[in-house]
Design an enzyme around this catalytic site. Structure first.
Site, PDB file in Angstrom:
ATOM      1  N   ASN A  30       0.865  -1.176   0.000  1.00  0.00           N
ATOM      2  CA  ASN A  30       0.000   0.000   0.000  1.00  0.00           C
ATOM      3  C   ASN A  30       0.904   1.228   0.000  1.00  0.00           C
ATOM      4  O   ASN A  30       1.417   1.631   1.040  1.00  0.00           O
ATOM      5  CB  ASN A  30      -0.884  -0.044   1.255  1.00  0.00           C
ATOM      6  CG  ASN A  30      -1.772   1.169   1.379  1.00  0.00           C
ATOM      7  OD1 ASN A  30      -1.760   2.062   0.539  1.00  0.00           O
ATOM      8  ND2 ASN A  30      -2.549   1.207   2.454  1.00  0.00           N
ATOM      9  N   ARG A  78      -2.887  -2.051  -3.101  1.00  0.00           N
ATOM     10  CA  ARG A  78      -4.035  -1.158  -2.890  1.00  0.00           C
ATOM     11  C   ARG A  78      -3.877   0.039  -3.824  1.00  0.00           C
ATOM     12  O   ARG A  78      -2.828   0.668  -3.870  1.00  0.00           O
ATOM     13  CB  ARG A  78      -4.044  -0.679  -1.443  1.00  0.00           C
ATOM     14  CG  ARG A  78      -5.132   0.325  -1.226  1.00  0.00           C
ATOM     15  CD  ARG A  78      -5.039   0.924   0.152  1.00  0.00           C
ATOM     16  NE  ARG A  78      -6.070   1.929   0.297  1.00  0.00           N
ATOM     17  CZ  ARG A  78      -5.934   3.022   1.019  1.00  0.00           C
ATOM     18  NH1 ARG A  78      -4.825   3.256   1.664  1.00  0.00           N
ATOM     19  NH2 ARG A  78      -6.912   3.888   1.113  1.00  0.00           N
ATOM     20  N   HIS A 111     -12.738   4.056   0.804  1.00  0.00           N
ATOM     21  CA  HIS A 111     -12.815   3.031   1.868  1.00  0.00           C
ATOM     22  C   HIS A 111     -13.588   1.797   1.416  1.00  0.00           C
ATOM     23  O   HIS A 111     -14.105   1.029   2.235  1.00  0.00           O
ATOM     24  CB  HIS A 111     -13.503   3.583   3.148  1.00  0.00           C
ATOM     25  CG  HIS A 111     -12.716   4.629   3.869  1.00  0.00           C
ATOM     26  ND1 HIS A 111     -13.308   5.744   4.432  1.00  0.00           N
ATOM     27  CD2 HIS A 111     -11.404   4.735   4.142  1.00  0.00           C
ATOM     28  CE1 HIS A 111     -12.382   6.498   5.003  1.00  0.00           C
ATOM     29  NE2 HIS A 111     -11.210   5.897   4.841  1.00  0.00           N
ATOM     30  N   ARG A 147      -9.888  16.811   8.120  1.00  0.00           N
ATOM     31  CA  ARG A 147     -10.724  17.272   7.005  1.00  0.00           C
ATOM     32  C   ARG A 147     -12.060  17.784   7.536  1.00  0.00           C
ATOM     33  O   ARG A 147     -12.602  17.238   8.493  1.00  0.00           O
ATOM     34  CB  ARG A 147     -10.984  16.139   6.009  1.00  0.00           C
ATOM     35  CG  ARG A 147      -9.740  15.618   5.320  1.00  0.00           C
ATOM     36  CD  ARG A 147     -10.120  14.676   4.173  1.00  0.00           C
ATOM     37  NE  ARG A 147      -8.974  13.925   3.723  1.00  0.00           N
ATOM     38  CZ  ARG A 147      -8.882  12.591   3.787  1.00  0.00           C
ATOM     39  NH1 ARG A 147      -9.880  11.869   4.260  1.00  0.00           N
ATOM     40  NH2 ARG A 147      -7.801  11.987   3.345  1.00  0.00           N
ATOM     41  N   GLU A 175      -8.711  -4.499   5.854  1.00  0.00           N
ATOM     42  CA  GLU A 175      -8.581  -4.241   4.422  1.00  0.00           C
ATOM     43  C   GLU A 175      -7.493  -5.113   3.792  1.00  0.00           C
ATOM     44  O   GLU A 175      -7.625  -5.568   2.657  1.00  0.00           O
ATOM     45  CB  GLU A 175      -8.276  -2.753   4.192  1.00  0.00           C
ATOM     46  CG  GLU A 175      -9.472  -1.873   4.501  1.00  0.00           C
ATOM     47  CD  GLU A 175      -9.099  -0.425   4.762  1.00  0.00           C
ATOM     48  OE1 GLU A 175      -8.686  -0.110   5.891  1.00  0.00           O
ATOM     49  OE2 GLU A 175      -9.215   0.396   3.850  1.00  0.00           O
TER      50      GLU A 175
END
Ligand code: AMP
Length: 396
Positions: free
Chosen positions: A10, A88, A177, A238, A383
């Protein structure tokens, strides 16, 4: 040695996370991260058989990290156990509706999506190329953050802008996600004995980056993140949903440039911005306990926006068999889950305080009471395991 493991990679712009996982058992032989890639302090560290080790990369970037990873895996006797590499990739645009094996055409298509994720896709491609160089002959797969949401209906993903922006530039809601949602949606059905083909699941993936998704009969039908991961919930740094005119207002009234505003909304807002303290939920919770008013406000806004958007997603599914919490915050913060369930009480959620407290630090389970009309559940997302499983299926 049997080739039972999948290497998961990743890559970010200056980091590379990795793990070696057995897709059949979920067992993780090793995991680690290479950080500060391309800077003089670059290093790779990993955890193997309970021990933490590290190696300097002396300014090396992704290529050096993959080379170091290869020699370390050889040292540990793991290299020959690896059957394939699963990567990923953040953005698959409208091209990638599921995971696939890497070939030239796939690499080009990922490149073609790079304008949608300029910080992520180029880094993902660098990781794939480095792995191809250092692990020649191993099949490679790509698993996209966006692909799970490709089943959203048009009315959920089209922005109310002039249609040409979608037609000509691909401006629409994509969502992220997705690998986590796919894993959690399936797990929720297993845990609650629901038939996937007849299930309405709402999932909050709440980490430093946070989003929520509506999953109907196993398919993504709406989500809170949009063209980019900025839309939707309040996150660590964020802002989530705000009036888009903030751009022109801050620019015209106060002289902030486009780049400065983008930086503020992505990196200086959310929990960090409101609390003026931290983006880390644990630090905010501790400050709340000490009576810090701004931390409390940050927490209140986080929970209120979360509850409101979770409730909104139930329009997409027409109800909710289960509301699932996952991610660092979702899996651990009994305080946030408790507040959200209280706000959603009118929908029939009745929390069981003890169960809510028990479901932390890797413990999964239902957190609503036996008499609750609606069910909430905590699930540990994985994940990496999902990527390993996809890769194993793709290589047969
Ligand atoms: P993730 O991005 O999924 O790794 O999640 C990171 C977030 O989870 C950070 O905001 C952490 O503060 C939060 N988190 C982790 N453990 C806890 C905990 N025990 N209580 C509250 N938040 C936590």
């Amino acid at each position: 040695m049997s080739k039972e493991n999948i290497l998961i990679i990743n890559c970010g712009s200056s980091s590379m996370k990795f793990a070696v996982i057995n897709p059949a058992t979920g067992e993780e032989a090793i995991n680690g991260i290479a950080e500060r890639l391309g800077s003089p302090e670059s290093l790779i560290r990993w955890k193997f058989e309970g021990n933490k080790e590290r190696e300097e990369l002396n300014g090396g970037a992704h290529d050096a990290a993959v080379a170091a990873l290869l020699s370390m895996l050889a040292d540990k006797g793991l290299k020959d156990s690896i059957a394939a590499v699963g990567h990923r990739v953040v953005h698959g645009g409208e091209t990638f509706k599921e995971s696939c094996l890497v070939n030239e055409e796939v690499m080009q298509a990922i490149e073609n999506c790079s304008h949608l994720a300029p910080l992520h896709n180029p880094a993902n491609l660098i990781g794939i190329k480095a792995a191809q160089k250092h692990f020649p002959g191993l099949p490679m797969s790509v698993v996209f953050d966006t692909s799970f949401h490709q089943t959203m209906p048009e009315h959920a993903y089209i922005y109310p802008l002039p249609y040409e922006f979608y037609r000509d530039h691909g401006v629409r809601k994509y969502g992220f996600h997705g690998t986590s949602y796919r894993f959690v949606a399936k797990r929720v059905c297993e845990m609650l004995n629901l038939e996937v083909s007849n299930s309405k699941v709402i999932i909050g993936h709440l980490g430093n980056g946070a989003s929520a998704a509506a999953v109907l009969n196993g398919e993504g039908v709406d989500t809170t993140m949009g063209l980019t991961p900025l839309e939707g919930l309040v996150m660590g740094t964020r802002c989530g949903n705000v009036d888009p005119n903030i751009y022109s207002f801050l620019n015209k009234e106060y002289g902030y440039s486009l780049d400065e505003i983008t930086d503020i909304l992505n990196k200086k807002s959310g929990l960090l911005g409101m609390s003026e303290l931290s983006n880390d939920c644990r630090a905010i919770e501790e400050a709340c306990e000490e009576g810090n008013k701004q931390a409390q406000l940050a927490m209140d806004v986080f929970c209120y926006v979360l509850a409101k958007q979770l409730a909104g997603l139930m329009v997409a599914t027409g109800g909710c068999d289960a509301l699932a919490f996952t991610g660092g915050i979702g899996e651990n913060s009994d305080a946030i889950r408790g507040k959200v369930l209280e706000m959603l009480g009118f929908m029939g959620f009745e929390m069981d305080a003890q169960k809510n407290l028990d479901c932390r630090f890797g413990n999964e389970g239902v957190i609503t009471s036996d008499s609750s009309k609606a069910t909430a559940i905590v699930v540990s997302t994985n994940e990496e395991l999902m990527i390993a499983k996809d890769t194993a299926i793709l290589i047969g």
